[in-house]
Design a protein around this motif. Structure first.
Motif, short mmCIF file in Angstrom:
data_model
loop_
_atom_site.label_atom_id
_atom_site.label_comp_id
_atom_site.label_asym_id
_atom_site.label_seq_id
_atom_site.Cartn_x
_atom_site.Cartn_y
_atom_site.Cartn_z
N ASN A 222 0.82 -1.21 0.00
CA ASN A 222 0.00 0.00 0.00
C ASN A 222 0.85 1.26 0.00
N LYS A 223 1.90 1.27 0.82
CA LYS A 223 2.75 2.46 0.90
C LYS A 223 3.48 2.71 -0.41
N HIS A 224 4.03 1.64 -1.00
CA HIS A 224 4.76 1.82 -2.26
C HIS A 224 3.83 2.22 -3.39
N TYR A 225 2.66 1.60 -3.45
CA TYR A 225 1.74 1.92 -4.53
C TYR A 225 1.29 3.37 -4.44
N GLU A 226 0.89 3.80 -3.25
CA GLU A 226 0.40 5.17 -3.10
C GLU A 226 1.49 6.20 -3.38
N LYS A 227 2.71 5.86 -2.99
CA LYS A 227 3.82 6.79 -3.23
C LYS A 227 4.21 6.86 -4.70
N ASN A 228 4.17 5.71 -5.39
CA ASN A 228 4.74 5.63 -6.73
C ASN A 228 3.74 5.80 -7.87
N ARG A 229 2.44 5.66 -7.60
CA ARG A 229 1.48 5.73 -8.70
C ARG A 229 1.54 7.09 -9.40
N LYS A 230 1.80 8.16 -8.65
CA LYS A 230 1.87 9.49 -9.24
C LYS A 230 3.20 9.76 -9.93
N ILE A 231 4.20 8.94 -9.57
CA ILE A 231 5.53 9.09 -10.18
C ILE A 231 5.62 8.26 -11.46
N VAL A 232 5.19 7.00 -11.36
CA VAL A 232 5.33 6.07 -12.49
C VAL A 232 4.48 6.51 -13.67
N TRP A 233 3.26 6.95 -13.40
CA TRP A 233 2.32 7.20 -14.50
C TRP A 233 1.95 8.68 -14.65
N LYS A 234 2.83 9.57 -14.22
CA LYS A 234 2.52 10.99 -14.34
C LYS A 234 2.42 11.45 -15.79
N ASP A 235 3.16 10.78 -16.70
CA ASP A 235 3.11 11.14 -18.13
C ASP A 235 2.40 10.08 -18.95
N ASN A 236 1.60 9.26 -18.31
CA ASN A 236 0.93 8.16 -19.00
C ASN A 236 -0.14 8.67 -19.96
N GLN A 237 -0.17 8.11 -21.17
CA GLN A 237 -1.13 8.49 -22.20
C GLN A 237 -2.28 7.49 -22.32
N ARG A 238 -2.30 6.47 -21.45
CA ARG A 238 -3.32 5.43 -21.55
C ARG A 238 -4.15 5.36 -20.28
N GLY A 239 -4.62 6.51 -19.83
CA GLY A 239 -5.49 6.54 -18.66
C GLY A 239 -5.04 7.50 -17.59
N GLY A 240 -3.83 8.04 -17.72
CA GLY A 240 -3.34 8.98 -16.73
C GLY A 240 -2.92 8.30 -15.43
N ILE A 241 -2.90 9.06 -14.35
CA ILE A 241 -2.51 8.51 -13.05
C ILE A 241 -3.64 7.64 -12.51
N PRO A 242 -3.33 6.39 -12.11
CA PRO A 242 -4.39 5.51 -11.59
C PRO A 242 -4.90 6.03 -10.24
N PRO A 243 -6.14 5.72 -9.91
CA PRO A 243 -6.71 6.23 -8.65
C PRO A 243 -6.11 5.53 -7.44
N MET A 244 -6.31 6.15 -6.28
CA MET A 244 -5.90 5.52 -5.03
C MET A 244 -6.68 4.22 -4.84
N HIS A 275 9.13 0.57 -19.84
CA HIS A 275 8.08 -0.44 -19.71
C HIS A 275 6.78 0.13 -19.12
N PHE A 276 6.85 0.57 -17.87
CA PHE A 276 5.62 0.83 -17.11
C PHE A 276 4.80 2.00 -17.63
N ILE A 277 5.43 2.97 -18.28
CA ILE A 277 4.69 4.11 -18.80
C ILE A 277 3.69 3.70 -19.87
N LYS A 278 3.92 2.53 -20.47
CA LYS A 278 3.06 2.06 -21.56
C LYS A 278 1.84 1.29 -21.07
N MET A 279 1.69 1.13 -19.77
CA MET A 279 0.58 0.33 -19.23
C MET A 279 -0.73 1.11 -19.24
N TYR A 280 -1.83 0.38 -19.32
CA TYR A 280 -3.17 0.97 -19.16
C TYR A 280 -3.42 1.15 -17.66
#
Length: 311
Positions: A222-244, A275-280
């Motif tokens: 939980n701690k890693h996901y909440e901390k990293n979701r805004k970092i990993v997918w901040k420039d994602n073009q396939r849905g944006g930043i995933p929700p909490m 890799h990860f930036i390309k995820m939905y």
């Protein structure tokens, strides 16, 4: 379900159960061979000595995982020539193994020592104990309380496979999971973002599903996901930043690949742009879920963490 569990167990112990690299195992065949020490007849060998590679037997694996052997059982020892005496010694070893695991916290009330025997030894065991039961009945005039399960060969193989799988699962539970430290490094930024999320308690009696150590892993996830979701997918073009999200299990919450990707990104941030930036980040179809899983497996392969995980 049981076959998938068996495959996962077999894969983990093949890769990580040994002190000197990988060692393929089969359940129950190689385990019965190693624990029983011998699958030979008098005509094949003059003495019943184990014929497996050094540091590749079941008790070597147990010693590696536990740090200490089972009292009274050596990793390599001879067996009596007499088939009945040999069977009784192996049965005693299995009893000691189960008692040792139970003393460490394993839950194995349904596994009897005879279910861990090789088929030929189990056949001897049933013949001997059925005879003892009849003798007891004749001498006392009533049935002995000793329970003898006589299973036909195919049923016994199924039972043996299940018993050995459960033994390995419980070994993982009592020897591997307790290595997890409950000491969590305080991170003010991640703690602040988790304030509005329900907590997961690590106390022993807080769950009848997961152990304290598994709940510690959930807290870490939980701690890693909440901390990293805004970092990993901040420039994602396939849905944006995933929700909490609140990660409470190890199956449903992992199915879209995002939770595991966030954990990997924490330790291998160079995988984010490749890799990860390309995820939905909000997958809605089976194809999108498959796409995310393909990326995860490719990421694992790219860092040589090849655990034979299928997409």
């Amino acid at each position: 379900f049981f076959q998938k569990t068996l495959n996962a167990v077999k894969s983990w112990f093949t890769l990580f159960g040994w002190s000197k690299g990988q060692n393929p195992i089969s359940i129950p065949h190689s385990l019965r061979r190693d624990v029983c020490i011998v699958q030979l007849t008098v005509a094949q060998e003059k003495t019943f000595k184990r014929k497996v590679d050094r540091d590749k037997g079941f008790y070597d694996m147990l010693l590696h995982l536990n740090g200490q052997p089972i009292p009274g059982i050596a990793a390599s020892q001879s067996l009596p020539r007499n088939p009945i005496e040999r069977m009784f010694q192996i049965h005693w070893q299995h009893s000691e193994l189960l008692s040792f695991l139970k003393s460490k916290g394993a839950y194995l009330p349904h596994v009897m020592p005879e279910f861990l025997l090789a088929p030929e030894d189990y056949e001897i065991w049933t013949e001997v104990n059925t005879g003892l039961r009849r003798g007891s009945m004749r001498s006392s005039g009533k049935l002995s309380s000793r329970r003898v399960f006589v299973l036909e060969k195919r049923t016994f193989e199924t039972m043996s496979k299940r018993a050995w799988t459960d033994v390995l699962l419980q070994m993982y539970k009592v020897f591997v999971l307790p290595r997890i430290s409950s000491r969590m490094i305080s991170d003010p930024s991640s703690l602040e973002s988790l304030q509005n999320m329900p907590g997961i308690k690590s106390e022993p009696l807080c769950s009848n599903v997961y152990s304290r150590y598994e709940r510690t892993i959930l807290i870490w996830l939980n701690k890693h996901y909440e901390k990293n979701r805004k970092i990993v997918w901040k420039d994602n073009q396939r849905g944006g930043i995933p929700p909490m999200r609140w990660i409470v299990n190890f199956d449903q919450d992992f199915m879209d690949g995002l939770v595991l990707a966030a954990q990997m990104a924490a330790y291998c941030p160079y995988l984010i742009p490749t890799h990860f930036i390309k995820m939905y980040t909000n997958p809605r179809t089976h194809e999108q879920l498959l796409h995310n899983s393909l990326i995860l497996v490719k990421a694992l392969h790219s860092i040589s963490l090849d655990m034979d995980i299928k997409v």
